[in-house]
Design an enzyme around this catalytic site. Structure first.
Site, PDB file in Angstrom:
ATOM      1  N   ASP A 178       5.315  -5.179 -10.494  1.00 61.87           N
ATOM      2  CA  ASP A 178       5.111  -3.732 -10.312  1.00 61.87           C
ATOM      3  C   ASP A 178       6.464  -3.197  -9.852  1.00 61.87           C
ATOM      4  O   ASP A 178       6.712  -3.008  -8.667  1.00 61.87           O
ATOM      5  CB  ASP A 178       4.018  -3.495  -9.282  1.00 61.87           C
ATOM      6  CG  ASP A 178       3.662  -2.024  -9.121  1.00 61.87           C
ATOM      7  OD1 ASP A 178       4.112  -1.214  -9.951  1.00 61.87           O
ATOM      8  OD2 ASP A 178       2.957  -1.689  -8.150  1.00 61.87           O
ATOM      9  N   CYS A 196       6.537  -7.714  -6.386  1.00 65.10           N
ATOM     10  CA  CYS A 196       7.046  -6.497  -5.707  1.00 65.10           C
ATOM     11  C   CYS A 196       5.825  -5.769  -5.158  1.00 65.10           C
ATOM     12  O   CYS A 196       5.377  -4.783  -5.715  1.00 65.10           O
ATOM     13  CB  CYS A 196       7.823  -5.610  -6.682  1.00 65.10           C
ATOM     14  SG  CYS A 196       9.075  -6.476  -7.653  1.00 65.10           S
ATOM     15  N   ALA A 197       5.282  -6.275  -4.052  1.00 65.87           N
ATOM     16  CA  ALA A 197       3.883  -6.025  -3.721  1.00 65.87           C
ATOM     17  C   ALA A 197       3.576  -4.722  -2.983  1.00 65.87           C
ATOM     18  O   ALA A 197       2.450  -4.251  -3.039  1.00 65.87           O
ATOM     19  CB  ALA A 197       3.344  -7.201  -2.895  1.00 65.87           C
ATOM     20  N   CYS A 217       5.115   2.832 -12.502  1.00 63.30           N
ATOM     21  CA  CYS A 217       4.462   4.133 -12.321  1.00 63.30           C
ATOM     22  C   CYS A 217       5.418   5.208 -12.841  1.00 63.30           C
ATOM     23  O   CYS A 217       5.828   6.113 -12.115  1.00 63.30           O
ATOM     24  CB  CYS A 217       4.110   4.367 -10.864  1.00 63.30           C
ATOM     25  SG  CYS A 217       3.008   5.790 -10.655  1.00 63.30           S
ATOM     26  N   GLY A 235       0.664  -2.611  -1.418  1.00 62.38           N
ATOM     27  CA  GLY A 235      -0.349  -3.649  -1.324  1.00 62.38           C
ATOM     28  C   GLY A 235      -1.680  -3.348  -1.971  1.00 62.38           C
ATOM     29  O   GLY A 235      -2.588  -4.188  -1.932  1.00 62.38           O
ATOM     30  N   GLY A 236      -1.834  -2.180  -2.582  1.00 55.65           N
ATOM     31  CA  GLY A 236      -3.115  -1.863  -3.211  1.00 55.65           C
ATOM     32  C   GLY A 236      -3.447  -2.794  -4.363  1.00 55.65           C
ATOM     33  O   GLY A 236      -4.568  -3.329  -4.451  1.00 55.65           O
ATOM     34  N   LYS A 237      -2.484  -3.019  -5.248  1.00 57.07           N
ATOM     35  CA  LYS A 237      -2.724  -3.934  -6.364  1.00 57.07           C
ATOM     36  C   LYS A 237      -2.855  -5.362  -5.851  1.00 57.07           C
ATOM     37  O   LYS A 237      -3.620  -6.170  -6.409  1.00 57.07           O
ATOM     38  CB  LYS A 237      -1.589  -3.833  -7.382  1.00 57.07           C
ATOM     39  CG  LYS A 237      -1.461  -2.466  -8.052  1.00 57.07           C
ATOM     40  CD  LYS A 237      -0.345  -2.471  -9.076  1.00 57.07           C
ATOM     41  CE  LYS A 237      -0.074  -1.076  -9.627  1.00 57.07           C
ATOM     42  NZ  LYS A 237       0.553  -0.191  -8.624  1.00 57.07           N
TER      43      LYS A 237
END
Length: 462
Positions: A338, A271-272, A391, A275-277
């Site tokens: 995520d 679940c990108a 989060c 895109g930071g991770k």
């Protein structure tokens, strides 16, 4: 959104109009302030000082919207639901200037009234003038006392003091109590109403922290800029440095460094977006001879993921599928889930989330989270690891989802000690409380760590 009637074109708008436009879009179109504000500032051509003012007006107003609505309702003698939304947003901005920014009352009142006149007409301007005059008759401390006296319970008093819905306060209390730290509730709520310090990440193996920058206390790839606009640092790096919360950095690194990487491993970010991770994982995969795939259901958000990894010299294919079925396309050694969540852990950066989410949203999200975690686990190779990250500190989205997965999977799964993993990769000692349920889950907190309230669990397939 369409500019208010009679207002100036976007290219010539003031900081107050930029803030107003963003608030209207947030409330009318469910826009996200953190995505819309930068582009609105750029279109308006604001100076650095005016951009700072627009940012404070926007985020400050959104963070304390519940408190300001209570003040406006009191001063207006009517519920805020009876006030036209365009007028209400202008009043919120005016109250923020009076109560939090200590703008001289004549300036805050006159500017807001002028804004209401342009946006909604002369009659509305007269109403706004009367309301703001009444607001300005009391000091911020007097308003605090007045609202607290009108509250019907201790939780309602906390709600108006710290501008959080009651249900969120209760969820936070339960999450802290699970660590034996319910006495930290006020500190957490206060942290949520404070603007976060901007942190950046230098992608491991591809970029270095600038010599003049300050290292973040925990993430080994994080830093804080020595000053100036972080966007210039990001631009100068060609995409190898990016603004990223330290908690997000730790979550990605926890998966990448939980156990040594074997060359040829296959990784998946299920679940990108945004895109930071994904970018951190891509840099780690490149350094250790692994490959990475990414997935995001929304085509628009999948585009953000592609942009995020564009500068990294590792091909990262990005699919656009439901994560519950996408995971079945292969077998992977590490998978990041995520998961979509309430976002209650990022209220400093996305303040509008506290007003948008409702308790009824949680069960539906928790069911989706459980399904995504189950699908990811089924796609693991023997010995493979899934990082389940939210989060949000809400126990229904964190501990309950993992507990149910452990119960369902039985002896096929082993929970790793995520707290030990995060502590091992951290640059300094990090205070991670052990949950009462005995799990290995690592919970980060804004008030304790200066990060988003990120929850990290690591499950290994036997």
């Amino acid at each position: 959104m369409t500019a208010p009637t009679g207002s100036v074109p976007a290219s010539g708008r003031s900081a107050r109009w930029v803030a107003y436009d963003v608030l209207r879009a947030v409330h009318e179109s469910d826009a996200y302030a953190n995505l819309l504000l930068p582009s609105t500032i750029a279109r308006a051509g604001l100076t650095s000082a005016d951009a700072g003012l627009a940012t404070e007006l926007t985020y400050g107003t959104l963070r304390r919207e519940g408190t300001y609505d209570a003040i406006i309702a009191d001063a207006a003698g009517r519920p805020v639901t009876a006030i036209d939304p365009p007028v209400l947003d202008a009043l919120r901005l005016g109250v923020h200037q009076l109560v939090a920014m200590r703008t001289p009352s004549h300036a805050a009142v006159n500017e807001t009234v002028r804004q209401v006149r342009q946006a909604a007409g002369k009659a509305a301007a007269g109403f706004a003038n009367a309301v703001l005059r009444r607001v300005s008759e009391r000091t911020p401390g007097e308003w605090d006392e007045r609202l607290a006296a009108a509250a019907r319970s201790d939780d309602e008093r906390l709600a108006v003091r710290y501008a959080h819905p009651v249900w969120v306060i209760r969820a936070f209390r339960r999450a802290l109590a699970a660590e034996g730290r319910a006495d930290e509730l006020d500190a957490l709520l206060d942290a949520d109403t404070t603007a976060p310090v901007v942190t950046l990440a230098a992608l491991p193996g591809l970029a270095e922290r600038p010599a003049e920058a300050t290292a973040t206390p925990y993430s080994p790839i994080g830093f804080r800029s020595a000053g100036g606009d972080p966007a210039s640092v990001v631009a100068a790096s060609g995409g190898l440095v990016r603004v990223q919360d330290e908690g997000s950095q730790l979550a990605a690194l926890a998966l990448a460094r939980a156990v040594p990487v074997r060359a040829g491993e296959k990784w998946l970010d299920l679940c990108a977006a945004p895109g930071g991770k994904t970018a951190v994982l891509a840099a780690e995969a490149l350094a250790h001879g692994a490959s990475l795939e990414a997935n995001e259901l929304s085509p628009a958000r999948a585009g953000l993921v592609r942009d995020s990894v564009a500068a990294i010299p590792l091909p990262v294919p990005v699919s656009e599928e439901d994560g519950r079925t996408r995971a079945a396309h292969g077998r992977y050694d590490r998978i990041l889930v995520d998961a979509p969540c309430t976002g209650l852990g990022a209220l400093r950066r996305r303040p509008e989330a506290r007003w948008r989410k409702q308790p009824a949203d949680v069960p539906e999200l928790a069911a989706l989270q459980a399904e995504l975690l189950a699908a990811a686990f089924d796609a693991l190779t023997p010995g493979g690891i899934v990082a389940y990250v939210t989060c949000s500190p809400h126990l229904a989205e964190t501990a309950a989802v993992v507990s149910e997965a452990l119960r369902t999977l039985g002896d096929r799964v082993e929970e790793l000690d995520a707290r030990a993993v995060v502590a091992a990769l951290s640059s300094a000692p990090i205070d991670l409380a052990a949950p009462a349920d005995g799990s290995g889950r690592a919970q980060l907190w804004p008030h304790r760590h200066g990060t988003d309230a990120m929850s990290i669990s690591l499950l290994r397939r036997r």
